[in-house]
Scaffold this motif. Structure first.
Motif, short mmCIF file in Angstrom:
data_model
loop_
_atom_site.label_atom_id
_atom_site.label_comp_id
_atom_site.label_asym_id
_atom_site.label_seq_id
_atom_site.Cartn_x
_atom_site.Cartn_y
_atom_site.Cartn_z
N PRO A 171 0.92 -1.34 0.05
CA PRO A 171 0.04 0.05 -0.03
C PRO A 171 0.84 1.23 0.10
O PRO A 171 2.19 1.06 0.21
N ASP A 172 0.21 2.37 -0.30
CA ASP A 172 0.95 3.68 -0.31
C ASP A 172 1.16 4.17 1.26
O ASP A 172 0.09 4.21 2.03
N ASP A 173 2.49 4.17 1.48
CA ASP A 173 2.62 4.35 3.00
C ASP A 173 1.99 5.81 3.53
O ASP A 173 1.74 5.93 4.69
N GLU A 174 2.25 6.75 2.68
CA GLU A 174 2.00 8.13 2.95
C GLU A 174 0.44 8.25 3.12
O GLU A 174 -0.05 8.70 4.29
N GLN A 175 -0.51 7.56 2.54
CA GLN A 175 -1.90 7.32 2.44
C GLN A 175 -2.15 6.57 3.60
O GLN A 175 -3.16 6.98 4.34
N LEU A 176 -1.74 5.37 3.85
CA LEU A 176 -1.86 4.61 5.00
C LEU A 176 -1.64 5.09 6.21
O LEU A 176 -2.53 4.97 7.17
N PHE A 177 -0.72 5.63 6.59
CA PHE A 177 -0.37 6.50 7.80
C PHE A 177 -0.80 7.90 7.99
O PHE A 177 -1.05 8.36 8.99
N GLY A 178 -0.75 8.53 6.60
CA GLY A 178 -1.35 9.78 6.76
C GLY A 178 -2.73 9.97 6.86
O GLY A 178 -3.46 11.03 7.37
N THR A 179 -3.49 9.01 6.80
CA THR A 179 -5.11 8.95 7.26
C THR A 179 -5.23 8.88 8.54
O THR A 179 -5.99 9.85 9.06
N GLN A 180 -4.34 8.38 9.18
CA GLN A 180 -4.48 8.51 10.71
C GLN A 180 -4.05 9.66 11.23
O GLN A 180 -4.65 10.16 12.18
N GLU A 181 -3.02 10.19 10.58
CA GLU A 181 -2.57 11.81 10.98
C GLU A 181 -3.34 12.66 10.95
O GLU A 181 -3.82 13.66 11.50
N LYS A 182 -4.19 12.62 9.46
CA LYS A 182 -5.21 13.68 9.21
C LYS A 182 -6.28 13.62 10.22
O LYS A 182 -6.86 14.51 10.45
N ASN A 183 -6.80 12.23 10.36
CA ASN A 183 -7.87 12.21 11.36
C ASN A 183 -7.35 12.67 12.71
O ASN A 183 -8.35 13.52 13.47
N ARG A 184 -6.35 12.61 13.22
CA ARG A 184 -5.90 13.17 14.42
C ARG A 184 -5.78 14.55 14.47
O ARG A 184 -6.37 15.29 15.51
N LYS A 185 -5.35 15.19 13.13
CA LYS A 185 -5.20 16.66 13.21
C LYS A 185 -6.71 17.29 13.12
O LYS A 185 -7.05 18.19 13.74
N ARG A 186 -7.63 16.57 12.36
CA ARG A 186 -8.98 16.97 12.32
C ARG A 186 -9.62 16.94 13.72
O ARG A 186 -10.24 17.87 14.01
N THR A 187 -9.37 16.00 14.35
CA THR A 187 -10.01 15.98 15.79
C THR A 187 -9.42 17.02 16.63
O THR A 187 -10.22 17.48 17.27
N SER A 188 -8.09 17.15 16.51
CA SER A 188 -7.50 18.24 17.40
C SER A 188 -8.35 19.64 17.13
O SER A 188 -8.43 20.40 17.70
N ALA A 189 -8.25 19.83 15.67
CA ALA A 189 -8.63 21.01 15.15
C ALA A 189 -10.25 21.36 15.36
O ALA A 189 -10.51 22.70 15.85
N ASP A 190 -10.97 20.34 15.24
CA ASP A 190 -12.58 20.17 15.99
C ASP A 190 -12.56 20.75 17.37
O ASP A 190 -13.43 21.70 17.78
N SER A 191 -11.70 20.09 18.09
CA SER A 191 -11.68 20.19 19.70
C SER A 191 -11.37 21.77 20.07
O SER A 191 -11.61 22.65 20.88
N HIS A 192 -10.34 22.37 19.21
CA HIS A 192 -9.72 23.49 19.44
C HIS A 192 -10.66 24.57 18.95
O HIS A 192 -11.11 25.67 19.64
N ASN A 193 -11.37 24.28 17.97
CA ASN A 193 -12.48 25.11 17.41
C ASN A 193 -13.65 25.36 18.45
O ASN A 193 -14.30 26.22 18.81
#
Length: 209
Positions: A171-193
Motif C-alpha cells: 500500500p501507499d505508506d503516505e496514505q496508509l499512515f497519513g490517514t490516521q494523522e489527518k484524522n488526529r489533526k482533524r479531531t484536534s482542530a475540531d476540539s480547538h474550534n
C-alpha cells in the motif's frame, strides 16, 4: 555428493546470481528488490490493480468481512494456545509417569512441521496448491481492504527464495499512515474550534452582564 552438499551448492549459486544481478541493476530494471541475508526477492507487478477497484465496490460487505476476520483471528489464537498447552501438558505427564509413546510416524519429528513434502501426511502437490491459494486469497484481501478505505495499492507480488515463500500487497505508506494523522489533526482542530466558540460565548455573556 550428499544431499547437504547439493543443497549448499544450490544456495551458493542462487546467492551469487542474485548478488551479481542486483549490483548490475538488472533486478531494479524489472521492479525486483532484495532484502535479508538469504537474500529474498520481492517480485512486484502492477497488473491486476484495476481489478481491485471492481472487487472493492461492495464496501459494506468487505468491512463486515474484515471485522469478522478480526474475531476469527483472536478465536484462532486462543484455540492454538489451548492446543499447544494441552499437548505440552500431556507430554509432561507422560514423561513423569514413564508412559512415553513408542516412536512412530505419528510422532516422528518430520511430521511435526506442516511442510508439504517433508510431512508424510501432506503431499507436495496438494500442499503447494493449498499454499498458493492461501497466499492469493490472503494478499488479495489485504489489497481489497486498502481500496475499500481509499488507500492506493502501489503493487502486489511474491516473495521468492529459491522457491516462492510468500506474497505481499504494497500500500501507499503516505496514505496508509497519513490517514490516521489527518484524522488526529482533524479531531484536534475540531476540539480547538469548539473551545474557541465556548470561550467566545463566555466573553459575550460577561460583556452583557
Amino acid at each position: 555428493m550428499n544431499g547437504t552438499s547439493i543443497a549448499l551448492s544450490i544456495f551458493l549459486l542462487y546467492w551469487l546470481a542474485v548478488s551479481v544481478l542486483d549490483r548490475k541493476g538488472i533486478l531494479e530494471k524489472y521492479n525486483i528488490s532484495t532484502f535479508g541475508p538469504l537474500p529474498i526477492l520481492m517480485i512486484r507487478t502492477t497488473k491486476g490493480l484495476k481489478l481491485l477497484d471492481v472487487l472493492a465496490r461492495p464496501k459494506s460487505y468487505w468491512r463486515i468481512f474484515a471485522n469478522l476476520g478480526i474475531l476469527l483471528m483472536f478465536a484462532g489464537m486462543i484455540a492454538m494456545f489451548l492446543v499447544i498447552a494441552i499437548s505440552d501438558l500431556g507430554l509432561y505427564t507422560s514423561f513423569l509417569s514413564g508412559n512415553m509413546p513408542d516412536p512412530g510416524k505419528y510422532n516422528s519429528p518430520r511430521n511435526i512441521f506442516l511442510i508439504p513434502g517433508l510431512n508424510e501426511f501432506i503431499p507436495l502437490t496438494w500442499g503447494a496448491i493449498a499454499l498458493i491459494v492461501t497466499l492469493v486469497v490472503h494478499e488479495f484481501s489485504h489489497a481489497i481492504l486498502c481500496r475499500v478505505e481509499g488507500i492506493r495499492v502501489k503493487s502486489m507480488g511474491i516473495l521468492y527464495a529459491l522457491v516462492p515463500i510468500g506474497g505481499f500487497a504494497e500500500p501507499d505508506d503516505e496514505q496508509l499512515f497519513g490517514t490516521q494523522e489527518k484524522n488526529r489533526k482533524r479531531t484536534s482542530a475540531d476540539s480547538h474550534n469548539r473551545g474557541n466558540r465556548r470561550m467566545g460565548k463566555r466573553r459575550k455573556n460577561k460583556a452583557r452582564n
